[in-house]
Scaffold this motif. Structure first.
Motif, short mmCIF file in Angstrom:
data_model
loop_
_atom_site.label_atom_id
_atom_site.label_comp_id
_atom_site.label_asym_id
_atom_site.label_seq_id
_atom_site.Cartn_x
_atom_site.Cartn_y
_atom_site.Cartn_z
N GLY A 150 0.83 -1.20 0.00
CA GLY A 150 0.00 0.00 0.00
C GLY A 150 0.86 1.24 0.00
N ARG A 151 0.22 2.36 0.20
CA ARG A 151 0.94 3.62 0.33
C ARG A 151 0.07 4.63 1.05
NH1 ARG A 151 1.65 6.28 -5.58
NH2 ARG A 151 3.29 4.71 -5.57
N ILE A 152 0.72 5.58 1.67
CA ILE A 152 0.04 6.71 2.28
C ILE A 152 0.56 7.97 1.63
CG2 ILE A 152 -0.30 8.05 4.38
CD1 ILE A 152 -0.21 5.50 5.98
N VAL A 153 -0.35 8.74 1.07
CA VAL A 153 -0.02 10.03 0.47
C VAL A 153 -0.48 11.11 1.44
CG1 VAL A 153 -0.35 11.56 -1.51
CG2 VAL A 153 -0.32 9.09 -1.85
N ALA A 154 0.43 12.01 1.83
CA ALA A 154 0.11 13.00 2.84
C ALA A 154 0.45 14.40 2.34
CB ALA A 154 0.86 12.71 4.13
N GLY A 155 -0.50 15.31 2.48
CA GLY A 155 -0.29 16.72 2.16
C GLY A 155 -0.56 17.58 3.38
N ASP A 156 -0.59 18.88 3.17
CA ASP A 156 -0.80 19.80 4.28
C ASP A 156 -2.19 19.65 4.90
OD1 ASP A 156 1.69 20.80 4.05
OD2 ASP A 156 1.12 22.68 3.10
N ASN A 157 -3.21 19.37 4.08
CA ASN A 157 -4.57 19.33 4.61
C ASN A 157 -5.34 18.08 4.17
OD1 ASN A 157 -4.76 20.03 1.95
ND2 ASN A 157 -6.29 21.63 2.25
N PHE A 158 -4.62 17.01 3.88
CA PHE A 158 -5.30 15.76 3.52
C PHE A 158 -4.31 14.61 3.64
CE2 PHE A 158 -3.02 16.59 -0.30
CZ PHE A 158 -2.75 15.34 -0.85
N HIS A 159 -4.84 13.40 3.68
CA HIS A 159 -4.01 12.23 3.42
C HIS A 159 -4.89 11.12 2.86
CE1 HIS A 159 -5.23 10.66 7.47
NE2 HIS A 159 -5.01 9.49 6.91
N ILE A 160 -4.24 10.22 2.14
CA ILE A 160 -4.91 9.11 1.47
C ILE A 160 -4.29 7.82 1.96
CG2 ILE A 160 -5.56 8.08 -0.74
CD1 ILE A 160 -4.65 10.84 -1.97
N GLU A 161 -5.11 6.87 2.38
CA GLU A 161 -4.63 5.55 2.76
C GLU A 161 -5.01 4.57 1.67
OE1 GLU A 161 -6.19 4.42 6.53
OE2 GLU A 161 -5.46 6.20 7.57
N GLY A 162 -4.00 3.98 1.02
CA GLY A 162 -4.24 2.98 0.00
C GLY A 162 -3.69 1.65 0.45
N MET A 163 -4.57 0.70 0.79
CA MET A 163 -4.15 -0.62 1.25
C MET A 163 -4.71 -1.65 0.28
SD MET A 163 -2.62 0.56 3.84
CE MET A 163 -2.68 2.23 4.50
#
Length: 320
Positions: A86-99
Motif C-alpha cells: 500500500g501507500r500513504i499520500v500526505a499533504g498539508d490538509n489531507f491524506h490518502i490511505e491505500g491498502m
C-alpha cells in the motif's frame, strides 16, 4: 513512486486520489449532475515532492490480539506477504490511505480530521453525504468517538448504491513501535476504528451488512498514521522516522507558487477540446473522468498549456 495526482478546486481538496489502488476515483462533485454534458472546472496536478509526501508500505503478517494489547509493538521480523502492499499520500490538509485495492480519503478542517469516502478497485466508489469527523490522539476526548454517516456511490459503473453506517474510533493505548528497520518510535498512539454499515443497491430489495476493523498507529503530533492493520495484514514502511518533517523555506515557497498557479488556472472549453492554461510552466497530470471514475483522456508534462480531446465523449457529466 510519486502520486499521480490530487484534485484541487479553489485551494480546497475535494477528493484526493492515489495511484496506489490502480483505480480511478468516483464522483468528485455529486451536486453537478446535469442532463446535458458538462465539465466541472477542477485541475489535477502532480506536485513533485513539494506538496505531498508518499510512503510506500509493505504487507506483512499482522499483530495478534495479544500483541495489540502490549505497549511495545514490534513490526520488525514479521513475515512478508506475497500480496499487494500500500501507500500513504500526505499533504498539508489531507491524506490518502491505500491498502491493497482500497483507498480511503481524509481531509483536515481546523483541528478535525474528516473521512470523505473510499473506493475499492475500479468496481466500487463511495462518497459521504457529509464528511465524517474522526478523532485521533491530539483531539480525542474520553478515549473514544462515535460518528454516524450516510454515503452513496456506484457499483460496476451502472448500479447506484447507498450505505448507512456508524464509525467507532477508540484509543487503545500509547507505547513504542519497533519499526521494520529496527529503530524505535516512542509515545505512539494506537487507535482502533470499527465501521459497521448496511449497503443496498437502489431499486433492489437485497442489502448487505459489513464490518471493518482497522488499527492505526500515530506518532506524536501527527494526523497521518505510521502504520495500518486490517484483516490480519499490517501495512508498514521500512523507512525510519515516519513522522512529518518540516519543509525548508525553499520548498514552502515552491508549494505556494504552485498553489497560486492552480488558483489562476483557466479551463477553456470549445471546438471539441478542453484546454487547461497556466500562467507559468509546472508539472501537471490532467484528465477527463466521468462520475463513475472512468477516464476518457489524459495529458501530462511540464508546460503552460494542456489540451484534452473531448470530441468523442458521450452525453454525460464529466470532471476535469
Amino acid at each position: 513512486m510519486l502520486p499521480r495526482f490530487f484534485t484541487l478546486y479553489n485551494r480546497r481538496i475535494i477528493c484526493p486520489m492515489s495511484a496506489s489502488c490502480d483505480s480511478q476515483h468516483y464522483s468528485l462533485c455529486r451536486h453537478v449532475r446535469l442532463a446535458a454534458a458538462c465539465v466541472v472546472a477542477g485541475l489535477c496536478v502532480m506536485f513533485l515532492g513539494a506538496y505531498a509526501s508518499v510512503r510506500e508500505l509493505t504487507a506483512v503478517n499482522g499483530l495478534t490480539a495479544n500483541e495489540l494489547d502490549e505497549k511495545v509493538w514490534r513490526f520488525a521480523g514479521r513475515e512478508m506477504l506475497d500480496r499487494q502492499g500500500g501507500r500513504i499520500v500526505a499533504g498539508d490538509n489531507f491524506h490518502i490511505e491505500g491498502m491493497a485495492d482500497r483507498c480511503d480519503f481524509y481531509v483536515y478542517r481546523n483541528d478535525s480530521v474528516l473521512w470523505t469516502g473510499y473506493n475499492i478497485g475500479r468496481s466500487l466508489g463511495m462518497l459521504m453525504d457529509a464528511p465524517v469527523p474522526v478523532s485521533q490522539s491530539e483531539n480525542l476526548q474520553a478515549g473514544a468517538s462515535l460518528s454516524f454517516y450516510q454515503a452513496s456511490g456506484q457499483l460496476n459503473v451502472s448500479t447506484h448504491i447507498r450505505e448507512t453506517g456508524r464509525c467507532d474510533w477508540r484509543m487503545l493505548g500509547c507505547g513504542d513501535v519497533i519499526t521494520m528497520s529496527g529503530d524505535t518510535i516512542h509515545n505512539v498512539t494506537l487507535m482502533r476504528q470499527v465501521s459497521r454499515a448496511l449497503i443496498h443497491a437502489v431499486d433492489y430489495a437485497d442489502n448487505d451488512s459489513v464490518e471493518r476493523v482497522v488499527h492505526r498507529w500515530y506518532a506524536p503530533g501527527s494526523q497521518v498514521p505510521v502504520a495500518v492493520q486490517t484483516e490480519g495484514v499490517l501495512y508498514a514502511c521500512y523507512d525510519d522516522a515516519i513522522a512529518d518533517v518540516e519543509q525548508d523555506n525553499g520548498e514552502k515557497a515552491e508549494k505556494e507558487e504552485i498553489i497560486k498557479l492552480i488558483d489562476n488556472a483557466r479551463i477553456i472549453q470549445g471546438n471539441g477540446v478542453i484546454t487547461v492554461a497556466l500562467d507559468a510552466a509546472t508539472d501537471v497530470y490532467a484528465f477527463i473522468m466521468d462520475a463513475a471514475g472512468n477516464l476518457y483522456g489524459t495529458v501530462s508534462g511540464h508546460r503552460t498549456e494542456f489540451v484534452l480531446d473531448a470530441s468523442s465523449l458521450p452525453h454525460n457529466t464529466y470532471v476535469v
